[in-house]
Write a protein that holds these residues in place. Structure first.
Motif, PDB file in Angstrom:
ATOM      1  N   ALA A 133      -3.013   3.652  -2.931  1.00 54.95           N
ATOM      2  CA  ALA A 133      -2.898   2.727  -4.057  1.00 54.95           C
ATOM      3  C   ALA A 133      -2.479   1.396  -3.447  1.00 54.95           C
ATOM      4  O   ALA A 133      -1.552   1.344  -2.633  1.00 54.95           O
ATOM      5  N   TYR A 183      -5.527   8.941   0.391  1.00 57.80           N
ATOM      6  CA  TYR A 183      -5.699   8.277  -0.903  1.00 57.80           C
ATOM      7  C   TYR A 183      -4.622   7.211  -1.015  1.00 57.80           C
ATOM      8  O   TYR A 183      -3.431   7.511  -0.947  1.00 57.80           O
ATOM      9  N   VAL A 202      -3.225  -1.423  -9.890  1.00 60.71           N
ATOM     10  CA  VAL A 202      -3.504  -1.050  -8.501  1.00 60.71           C
ATOM     11  C   VAL A 202      -5.004  -0.949  -8.272  1.00 60.71           C
ATOM     12  O   VAL A 202      -5.783  -0.773  -9.215  1.00 60.71           O
ATOM     13  N   HIS A 203      -5.385  -1.078  -7.011  1.00 63.19           N
ATOM     14  CA  HIS A 203      -6.715  -0.690  -6.559  1.00 63.19           C
ATOM     15  C   HIS A 203      -6.534   0.704  -5.974  1.00 63.19           C
ATOM     16  O   HIS A 203      -5.532   0.967  -5.303  1.00 63.19           O
ATOM     17  N   LEU A 204      -7.475   1.601  -6.189  1.00 64.31           N
ATOM     18  CA  LEU A 204      -7.422   2.928  -5.590  1.00 64.31           C
ATOM     19  C   LEU A 204      -8.493   3.009  -4.510  1.00 64.31           C
ATOM     20  O   LEU A 204      -9.647   2.669  -4.750  1.00 64.31           O
ATOM     21  N   PHE A 258      -4.689   2.310 -12.345  1.00 63.75           N
ATOM     22  CA  PHE A 258      -5.933   1.609 -12.019  1.00 63.75           C
ATOM     23  C   PHE A 258      -6.557   1.018 -13.284  1.00 63.75           C
ATOM     24  O   PHE A 258      -6.964  -0.145 -13.309  1.00 63.75           O
ATOM     25  N   GLU A 259      -6.648   1.821 -14.343  1.00 63.46           N
ATOM     26  CA  GLU A 259      -7.238   1.343 -15.597  1.00 63.46           C
ATOM     27  C   GLU A 259      -6.441   0.193 -16.205  1.00 63.46           C
ATOM     28  O   GLU A 259      -7.001  -0.649 -16.897  1.00 63.46           O
ATOM     29  N   ALA A 280      -2.049   7.674 -11.199  1.00 69.45           N
ATOM     30  CA  ALA A 280      -2.748   6.687 -10.367  1.00 69.45           C
ATOM     31  C   ALA A 280      -3.968   6.141 -11.107  1.00 69.45           C
ATOM     32  O   ALA A 280      -4.217   4.926 -11.102  1.00 69.45           O
ATOM     33  N   HIS A 281      -4.713   7.011 -11.758  1.00 71.64           N
ATOM     34  CA  HIS A 281      -5.901   6.562 -12.486  1.00 71.64           C
ATOM     35  C   HIS A 281      -5.522   5.659 -13.655  1.00 71.64           C
ATOM     36  O   HIS A 281      -6.175   4.639 -13.900  1.00 71.64           O
ATOM     37  N   ARG A 302      -1.684  -4.628  -7.153  1.00 72.78           N
ATOM     38  CA  ARG A 302      -2.351  -5.869  -7.556  1.00 72.78           C
ATOM     39  C   ARG A 302      -1.312  -6.803  -8.158  1.00 72.78           C
ATOM     40  O   ARG A 302      -0.185  -6.398  -8.456  1.00 72.78           O
ATOM     41  N   ARG A 357       0.840  -1.206   0.000  1.00 74.89           N
ATOM     42  CA  ARG A 357       0.000   0.000   0.000  1.00 74.89           C
ATOM     43  C   ARG A 357       0.868   1.246   0.000  1.00 74.89           C
ATOM     44  O   ARG A 357       1.890   1.284   0.670  1.00 74.89           O
ATOM     45  N   ALA A 365      -5.133  -2.110 -14.460  1.00 72.52           N
ATOM     46  CA  ALA A 365      -5.273  -3.212 -13.491  1.00 72.52           C
ATOM     47  C   ALA A 365      -3.990  -3.465 -12.701  1.00 72.52           C
ATOM     48  O   ALA A 365      -3.721  -4.586 -12.293  1.00 72.52           O
TER      49      ALA A 365
END
Length: 118
Positions: free
Chosen positions: A95, A93, A79-81, A74-75, A70-71, A98, A36, A77
């Motif tokens: 991250a 916030y 990290v999870h935000l 995420f897109e 970060a976004h 994954r 994290r 795949a």
């Protein structure tokens, strides 16, 4: 390069020198699944908006590039935000790394922030 990596239930104030988009991408490259990273503490929507942010312009731009990186992660795949409320109108916030996808690698250039000339 010092990174803030913590269990989800531990929250300490963000470090004085804030994380850049490049440092965020470097963290993703070395992070193990479940690691994290707190990449911002505040109110991201307000802090990145020019007309209402109280941050100095260079800091606001740095944070905008970081949020975009970060976004994109995420897109892709990677990290999870997650955001966790730490006070009134204040969030941590996070991250969360994954498992890396087994398909074709994602070029570094797709993860870093790029802005088209206006």
């Amino acid at each position: 390069m010092e990174m803030i990596v913590m269990p989800l239930n531990e929250f300490t104030p963000a470090k004085a020198r804030q994380l850049t988009d490049i440092e965020f991408c470097a963290w993703i490259g070395q992070a193990m699944p479940g690691d994290r990273l707190e990449y911002h503490r505040g109110f991201l929507g307000i802090d990145t908006t020019a007309v209402i942010s109280t941050m100095p312009e260079p800091e606001r731009r740095r944070l905008g590039a970081l949020a975009s990186a970060a976004h994109r992660a995420f897109e892709a795949a990677l990290v999870h935000l997650v955001q966790v409320r730490v006070g009134p109108d204040r969030f941590a916030y996070l991250a969360i790394a994954r498992t890396k996808p087994r398909h074709a690698p994602i070029p570094f250039s797709q993860l870093i922030a790029t802005e088209e000339a206006a």
